[in-house]
Design a protein around this motif. Structure first.
Motif, short mmCIF file in Angstrom:
data_model
loop_
_atom_site.label_atom_id
_atom_site.label_comp_id
_atom_site.label_asym_id
_atom_site.label_seq_id
_atom_site.Cartn_x
_atom_site.Cartn_y
_atom_site.Cartn_z
N VAL A 68 0.83 -1.20 0.00
CA VAL A 68 0.00 0.00 0.00
C VAL A 68 0.86 1.25 0.00
O VAL A 68 1.67 1.47 0.91
N SER A 69 0.68 2.09 -1.02
CA SER A 69 1.38 3.37 -1.10
C SER A 69 0.57 4.47 -0.44
O SER A 69 1.10 5.32 0.26
N ASN A 70 -0.74 4.48 -0.67
CA ASN A 70 -1.63 5.45 -0.06
C ASN A 70 -3.04 4.89 -0.09
O ASN A 70 -3.33 3.95 -0.86
N CYS A 71 -3.93 5.43 0.72
CA CYS A 71 -5.28 4.88 0.77
C CYS A 71 -6.25 5.88 1.36
O CYS A 71 -5.86 6.84 2.04
N ALA A 72 -7.52 5.65 1.11
CA ALA A 72 -8.59 6.46 1.68
C ALA A 72 -9.78 5.56 1.97
O ALA A 72 -10.14 4.71 1.14
N VAL A 73 -10.39 5.75 3.12
CA VAL A 73 -11.52 4.94 3.54
C VAL A 73 -12.78 5.80 3.58
O VAL A 73 -12.77 6.89 4.16
N VAL A 74 -13.86 5.31 2.96
CA VAL A 74 -15.13 6.04 2.92
C VAL A 74 -16.27 5.04 3.10
O VAL A 74 -16.09 3.83 2.94
N PRO A 75 -17.48 5.55 3.40
CA PRO A 75 -18.63 4.66 3.45
C PRO A 75 -19.17 4.37 2.06
O PRO A 75 -19.19 5.25 1.19
N SER A 76 -19.58 3.14 1.84
CA SER A 76 -20.24 2.77 0.59
C SER A 76 -21.66 2.33 0.95
O SER A 76 -21.84 1.42 1.77
N PRO A 77 -22.68 2.98 0.40
CA PRO A 77 -24.07 2.68 0.79
C PRO A 77 -24.39 1.19 0.67
O PRO A 77 -24.02 0.52 -0.30
N ASP A 78 -25.09 0.69 1.69
CA ASP A 78 -25.45 -0.73 1.73
C ASP A 78 -26.87 -0.84 2.30
O ASP A 78 -27.16 -0.27 3.35
N PRO A 79 -27.76 -1.57 1.64
CA PRO A 79 -29.16 -1.63 2.08
C PRO A 79 -29.35 -2.29 3.44
O PRO A 79 -30.30 -1.97 4.16
N GLU A 80 -28.47 -3.19 3.82
CA GLU A 80 -28.63 -3.91 5.09
C GLU A 80 -27.94 -3.18 6.24
O GLU A 80 -28.50 -3.04 7.32
N GLN A 96 -9.30 14.03 -0.62
CA GLN A 96 -10.69 14.46 -0.79
C GLN A 96 -11.62 13.25 -0.66
O GLN A 96 -12.12 12.71 -1.64
N ARG A 97 -11.84 12.81 0.56
CA ARG A 97 -12.72 11.66 0.78
C ARG A 97 -14.14 11.96 0.30
O ARG A 97 -14.87 11.05 -0.08
N ARG A 98 -14.53 13.24 0.35
CA ARG A 98 -15.87 13.61 -0.10
C ARG A 98 -16.09 13.22 -1.55
O ARG A 98 -17.18 12.77 -1.92
N VAL A 99 -15.07 13.37 -2.40
CA VAL A 99 -15.18 13.01 -3.81
C VAL A 99 -15.44 11.51 -3.95
O VAL A 99 -16.31 11.08 -4.73
N LEU A 100 -14.73 10.72 -3.17
CA LEU A 100 -14.90 9.27 -3.23
C LEU A 100 -16.25 8.86 -2.64
O LEU A 100 -16.89 7.93 -3.13
N ARG A 101 -16.65 9.55 -1.58
CA ARG A 101 -17.95 9.24 -0.97
C ARG A 101 -19.10 9.50 -1.95
O ARG A 101 -20.02 8.69 -2.08
N LEU A 102 -19.01 10.63 -2.64
CA LEU A 102 -20.05 10.95 -3.63
C LEU A 102 -20.03 9.97 -4.80
O LEU A 102 -21.09 9.63 -5.35
N LEU A 103 -18.84 9.51 -5.16
CA LEU A 103 -18.73 8.51 -6.22
C LEU A 103 -19.47 7.23 -5.82
O LEU A 103 -20.21 6.64 -6.63
N GLU A 104 -19.28 6.80 -4.58
CA GLU A 104 -19.95 5.60 -4.11
C GLU A 104 -21.46 5.79 -4.04
O GLU A 104 -22.24 4.87 -4.32
N GLU A 105 -21.90 6.98 -3.65
CA GLU A 105 -23.34 7.25 -3.61
C GLU A 105 -23.94 7.23 -5.01
O GLU A 105 -25.05 6.71 -5.21
N GLU A 106 -23.19 7.76 -5.98
CA GLU A 106 -23.66 7.75 -7.36
C GLU A 106 -23.77 6.33 -7.89
O GLU A 106 -24.75 5.95 -8.56
N ARG A 107 -22.76 5.52 -7.60
CA ARG A 107 -22.77 4.13 -8.04
C ARG A 107 -23.94 3.38 -7.40
O ARG A 107 -24.62 2.56 -8.06
N ALA A 108 -24.18 3.65 -6.11
CA ALA A 108 -25.28 2.97 -5.41
C ALA A 108 -26.62 3.35 -6.02
O ALA A 108 -27.53 2.51 -6.14
N GLY A 109 -26.75 4.62 -6.41
CA GLY A 109 -27.98 5.08 -7.03
C GLY A 109 -28.26 4.36 -8.34
O GLY A 109 -29.40 4.00 -8.66
N LYS A 110 -27.21 4.12 -9.10
CA LYS A 110 -27.35 3.42 -10.39
C LYS A 110 -27.70 1.95 -10.16
O LYS A 110 -28.46 1.36 -10.93
N ARG A 111 -27.15 1.37 -9.10
CA ARG A 111 -27.45 -0.04 -8.80
C ARG A 111 -28.90 -0.21 -8.38
O ARG A 111 -29.53 -1.21 -8.68
#
Length: 573
Positions: free
Chosen positions: A485-497, A558-573
């Motif tokens: 691991v060179s670098n990393c960022a942790v964010v929430p990914s929406p989950d229905p359960e 910018q964790r916010r950017v990654l968080r919004l990305l996950e929210e967008e992906r969840a919306g499409k799913r």
């Protein structure tokens, strides 16, 4: 009373309890950082700034030279109609004209608005228009974007081109200064007068312009001196890759180094770990401010720097993100330096941190605790508060807040004047309780019984998964210990359960071989790596490898950017 051993000595109570602020009624940044050194025959020919371009060009500039050039520019700006309080945008990297421009604006009594050379037209137009800026000084790194932004900036009357941008603005720097005399009678300013306008990136809504007074530098100095291990000392040389357009580069590096009459290195070019080590060696740098991201890159690129470089470092300050135990240990073991973490904001900077100086073999300051952001620096009263503004008990998470008065009841000079044309946001920044006024930071931490603060992340970075409250810092630090691991960022990914699951975006080290099968095995290995060291609910149930993380221009993830990305992906799913 028996003295503590050198590695346990704690001077903190005496330093913090006895400190008193001394803020003069009249105070000007240009005078204390340049004028007094340029007038003194003993210091006027001292090197103030070394400059180096990534193409190999180098220069060394004295206080006398800087003062003469600043005087010429102050005269020119006055002729252009710039008066006390007017805003002047400075859109340039770490080059000598950036220093000269700032000093010229300060001694005019005007307000300097440093802007990052990485800003695009939209970012530039918003800030220049919102601040009603009259003049912009810009070089080749930003002239295209500034000219594209100009139609949206009706107050911008004059663009001054610098370097290779000459011939593309309204006026050229070289011609403009050559027509002026190198003498100027500086305006007398109050310590409370506005000096700098810096727009914060913000996590929601448009950027807010934090208006900083001249006295804010005084409020920075205790933290700077302590975090740089009793700066200044003989032969001190400072360097930091932090952009001078931001609080970290301006208030944590450039201005305090010049205030103490010591040289600072300005490098114009892209940051790389190899170039960082080269600059540290070439200029015999003793003191530095390096973001955790930069330290991570240097650690991965050169695990044993003493075998390749002859370094003279005696202090490293780090801020912007939590350093973490892995980087902390590398600095201590590979560089021989206990890194001093620091915490602050544009609105009130350099308020919390560490100090691990050594003098004649004796350790001074207070012992750093790996993973802790330190204690309040002398002159600052800091607490961790709950939503109602009440102090949290030791070990309980809350929001970091800074009192507008010190422990003796005297005003703390570190504070900003307010947000430009945004009184509501200024009022919302503060909370009053029990006769004290506290400035909220939006950052979460817990304070232990000894007054050390432990960073838990931005308030909007913390999330819940299956009812558990999770901050990213501890998980990221654990992942970083893995050699892949060179670098990393942790964010929430929406989950229905679960509401959300822990997801890690990871930048792998260049040596890691990639394939679908190897990636799957590595994901399982990394998950087990975290599961074995942290709580079961904290391990990343999802991992995605990414070439680079989204970063702010100040080096924060910018964790916010990654968080919004996950929210967008969840919306499409």
């Amino acid at each position: 009373m028996t003295a503590l051993p050198a590695d346990r000595r704690d001077d903190y109570p005496a330093l913090h309890d006895t400190f008193r602020w001394n803020v003069p009624d009249e105070f000007n940044l240009a005078e204390v950082c340049l004028g007094r050194w340029a007038r003194d025959r003993a210091t006027m020919l001292r090197i103030a700034v070394y400059t180096e371009h990534e193409d190999g060009r180098r220069g060394a500039h004295t206080y006398a030279y800087l003062q003469a050039e600043a005087n010429r520019l102050s005269r020119a700006l006055r002729n252009l109609g710039v008066r006390r309080g007017d805003r002047v945008a400075i859109v340039m990297p770490q080059r000598i004209e950036t220093v000269i421009a700032g000093m010229a604006v300060y001694q005019l009594g005007a307000v300097a608005m440093p802007l990052s050379m990485l800003f695009g037209p939209e970012a530039l137009s918003y800030r220049i228009d919102h601040s009603e800026t009259r003049v912009a000084i810009v070089d080749e790194t930003s002239i295209d974007n500034l000219l594209a932004a100009r139609p949206e900036c009706p107050t911008l009357a004059t663009v001054i081109g610098v370097g290779d941008a000459q011939g593309r603005g309204d006026l050229d720097w070289d011609t403009l200064l050559a027509a002026q005399l190198p003498s100027f009678t500086a305006e007398i300013t109050k310590a409370d007068d506005a000096a700098v306008l810096i727009y914060t990136s913000g996590t929601t809504g448009p950027p807010k312009g934090a208006l900083l007074p001249h006295r804010a530098l005084i409020g920075n100095l205790t933290g700077f001196v302590c975090s740089q291990n009793w700066y200044p000392q003989d032969h001190d040389v400072f360097w930091s890759p932090a952009d001078w357009a931001w609080t970290g580069g301006l208030w944590d590096a450039l201005m305090p180094a010049l205030y103490f009459g010591k040289p600072i290195v300005g490098y114009q070019g892209r940051f790389t770990a190899e170039r960082a080590f080269e600059l540290l060696e070439r200029y015999r740098v003793t003191n530095t401010f390096l973001f955790p991201t930069a330290l991570k890159q240097m650690m991965k690129a050169c695990p044993e720097p003493s075998a390749r470089y002859n370094l003279r470092l005696r202090a490293i300050m780090s801020a912007g993100e939590a350093v973490g135990e892995t980087v902390f240990s590398w600095c201590r073991d590979a560089l021989g330096i206990v890194v001093n973490e620091m915490f602050g904001q544009t609105e009130m900077n350099y308020i919390v941190g560490n100090c691990t100086a050594q003098h004649d073999g004796e350790r001074l300051g207070w012992p750093a605790r790996p993973g802790s952001m330190g204690r309040p620096y002398p002159g600052h009263r800091v607490a961790v508060i709950d939503e109602d503004g009440a102090p949290c008990a030791p070990g309980v998470d809350g929001e970091v807040a800074v009192c507008t008065t010190d422990i003796h009841g005297h005003p703390d000079p570190v504070f900003f004047l307010g947000y430009w044309k945004n009184e509501a946001a200024t009022l919302n920044k503060y909370v009053e309780r029990d006769g004290l006024r506290w400035c909220r930071t939006g950052d979460l931490a817990r304070m232990d019984a000894d007054g050390y603060l432990w960073y838990q992340g931005r308030a909007d970075d913390v999330f819940k998964s299956s009812g558990y409250r999770i901050g990213p810092s501890e998980i990221e630090n654990c992942l970083l210990k893995h050699p892949a691991v060179s670098n990393c960022a942790v964010v929430p990914s929406p989950d229905p359960e679960r509401g959300a699951i822990v997801k890690a975006f990871i930048v792998l080290t260049p040596s890691v071989e990639r394939s679908a099968e190897r990636d799957a095995a590595l994901i399982a290995e990394l998950q087990q790596h975290v599961r074995g060291q942290l709580a079961p609910y904290e391990y990343p149930k999802a991992i995605e490898f990414i070439d680079q993380l989204p970063m702010t221009t100040t080096g924060k993830i910018q964790r916010r950017v990654l968080r919004l990305l996950e929210e967008e992906r969840a919306g499409k799913r």
